[in-house]
Design an enzyme around this catalytic site. Structure first.
Site, mmCIF file in Angstrom:
data_model
loop_
_atom_site.group_PDB
_atom_site.id
_atom_site.type_symbol
_atom_site.label_atom_id
_atom_site.label_comp_id
_atom_site.label_asym_id
_atom_site.label_seq_id
_atom_site.Cartn_x
_atom_site.Cartn_y
_atom_site.Cartn_z
ATOM 1 N N ASP A 107 0.838 -1.201 0.000
ATOM 2 C CA ASP A 107 0.000 0.000 0.000
ATOM 3 C C ASP A 107 0.871 1.247 0.000
ATOM 4 O O ASP A 107 1.707 1.412 0.875
ATOM 5 C CB ASP A 107 -0.893 0.009 1.252
ATOM 6 C CG ASP A 107 -1.957 -1.072 1.180
ATOM 7 O OD1 ASP A 107 -2.132 -1.792 2.177
ATOM 8 O OD2 ASP A 107 -2.586 -1.202 0.135
ATOM 9 N N HIS A 161 -0.572 -0.905 -4.673
ATOM 10 C CA HIS A 161 -1.858 -0.184 -4.578
ATOM 11 C C HIS A 161 -1.539 1.277 -4.326
ATOM 12 O O HIS A 161 -1.141 1.654 -3.221
ATOM 13 C CB HIS A 161 -2.662 -0.783 -3.414
ATOM 14 C CG HIS A 161 -3.948 -0.091 -3.130
ATOM 15 N ND1 HIS A 161 -4.692 -0.379 -2.003
ATOM 16 C CD2 HIS A 161 -4.648 0.844 -3.811
ATOM 17 C CE1 HIS A 161 -5.793 0.375 -1.996
ATOM 18 N NE2 HIS A 161 -5.778 1.123 -3.091
ATOM 19 N N ASP A 191 -10.529 -5.285 -0.675
ATOM 20 C CA ASP A 191 -9.404 -4.826 0.132
ATOM 21 C C ASP A 191 -9.912 -3.994 1.299
ATOM 22 O O ASP A 191 -10.492 -2.923 1.106
ATOM 23 C CB ASP A 191 -8.486 -3.957 -0.754
ATOM 24 C CG ASP A 191 -7.312 -3.395 0.014
ATOM 25 O OD1 ASP A 191 -6.692 -2.440 -0.467
ATOM 26 O OD2 ASP A 191 -7.025 -3.907 1.111
HETATM 27 C C1 DX5 Z 1 -6.244 0.392 3.508
HETATM 28 C C2 DX5 Z 1 -5.412 -0.576 2.711
HETATM 29 C C3 DX5 Z 1 -5.762 -1.997 2.983
HETATM 30 C C4 DX5 Z 1 -5.511 -2.367 4.386
HETATM 31 C C5 DX5 Z 1 -6.287 -3.598 4.692
HETATM 32 O O1 DX5 Z 1 -6.081 1.655 2.976
HETATM 33 O O2 DX5 Z 1 -5.592 -0.362 1.338
HETATM 34 O O3 DX5 Z 1 -4.985 -2.882 2.176
HETATM 35 O O4 DX5 Z 1 -4.146 -2.608 4.560
HETATM 36 O O5 DX5 Z 1 -6.150 -3.745 6.058
HETATM 37 P P1 DX5 Z 1 -7.182 -4.608 6.865
HETATM 38 O O6 DX5 Z 1 -7.189 -5.956 6.193
HETATM 39 O O7 DX5 Z 1 -6.570 -4.613 8.229
HETATM 40 O O8 DX5 Z 1 -8.497 -3.927 6.777
#
Ligand code: DX5
Length: 218
Positions: A34, A65, A174
């Site tokens: 991320d 991402h 996600d």
């Molecule tokens: C949030 C990110 C996600 C996050 C998901 O902005 O894009 O990928 O890391 O985290 P969890 O699975 O903890 O919701």
């Protein structure tokens, strides 16, 4: 087939190498990195240097991402740093069609993603240019947030759009994936579960958390 794609946002930042190796050891094939700029989302973290540092450590495919404004300025740099796929937000692309084309022209996979408040119709004209469609289950910026259940309808709507066009493009979710939400997300039509805090936490080992998520969708 459902795949778990760990997001390293919730990993121990002092041990990112271990985190990605643990994920690879657990048998996953993709990992999500991320990238946040403090403008598109209220958090700042990884850059292309982290992608380049991780690249030689694992054979995993790196899914970048971009939660940043003006992503078109950085896709070449992230591709050169080792990204196998770059996911951009529809909300920050004035010329989304062109951005997705330019990601593919770099020889890597293109991905498009939508915030919880963005309707599926916003990507209706670019589905042919996407190798991956990601629905956000939370408002982007942080791990460990509560799943926004209304996004199940968005998954269904995007699945219908893809089916109508005869496109076999995987849909990912996600944000907010755990053993409770995962089965509902898969039932709605997603096959890629991007999971951060349910994979990287101090409750269990990475491989055990991944196994629990996979068992929840069997
Ligand atoms: C949030 C990110 C996600 C996050 C998901 O902005 O894009 O990928 O890391 O985290 P969890 O699975 O903890 O919701």
């Amino acid at each position: 087939m459902v795949i778990i794609e760990p997001s390293i946002l919730s990993a121990d930042f002092t041990k990112l190498g271990d985190a990605v190796r643990e994920a690879e050891g657990a048998g996953v094939t993709w990992i999500q990195i991320d990238v946040m700029d403090g403008r598109f989302v209220p958090n700042i973290n990884f850059g292309p240097g982290v992608v380049a540092a991780i690249r030689p450590l694992v054979k995993l495919k790196l899914d970048v991402h971009l939660m940043i404004v003006e992503p078109e300025k950085y896709i070449k740099l992230f591709a050169e740093s080792g990204a196998d796929r770059i996911i951009v937000h529809q909300e920050v692309c004035y010329h989304l069609h062109r951005v997705l084309e330019s990601i593919r022209e770099l020889g890597i996979q293109s991905g498009v993603t939508l915030n919880p408040g963005t309707p599926p119709s916003a990507i209706g004209e670019v589905l042919e240019l996407a190798d991956f469609v990601q629905v956000m289950g939370v408002n982007p910026g942080f791990g460990g947030q509560k799943f926004i259940w209304s996004q199940l309808d968005k998954i269904r709507a995007i699945k219908e759009m893809l089916d109508r066009k005869g496109l076999d493009v995987p849909i990912g979710l996600d944000g907010g994936i755990d053993t409770e939400t995962a089965p509902e997300v898969v039932r709605a039509g997603a096959t890629v579960l991007v999971a951060g805090s349910s994979v990287y936490n101090n409750r269990a080992r990475v491989r055990d958390n991944i196994r629990a998520l996979l068992d929840s969708v069997q």
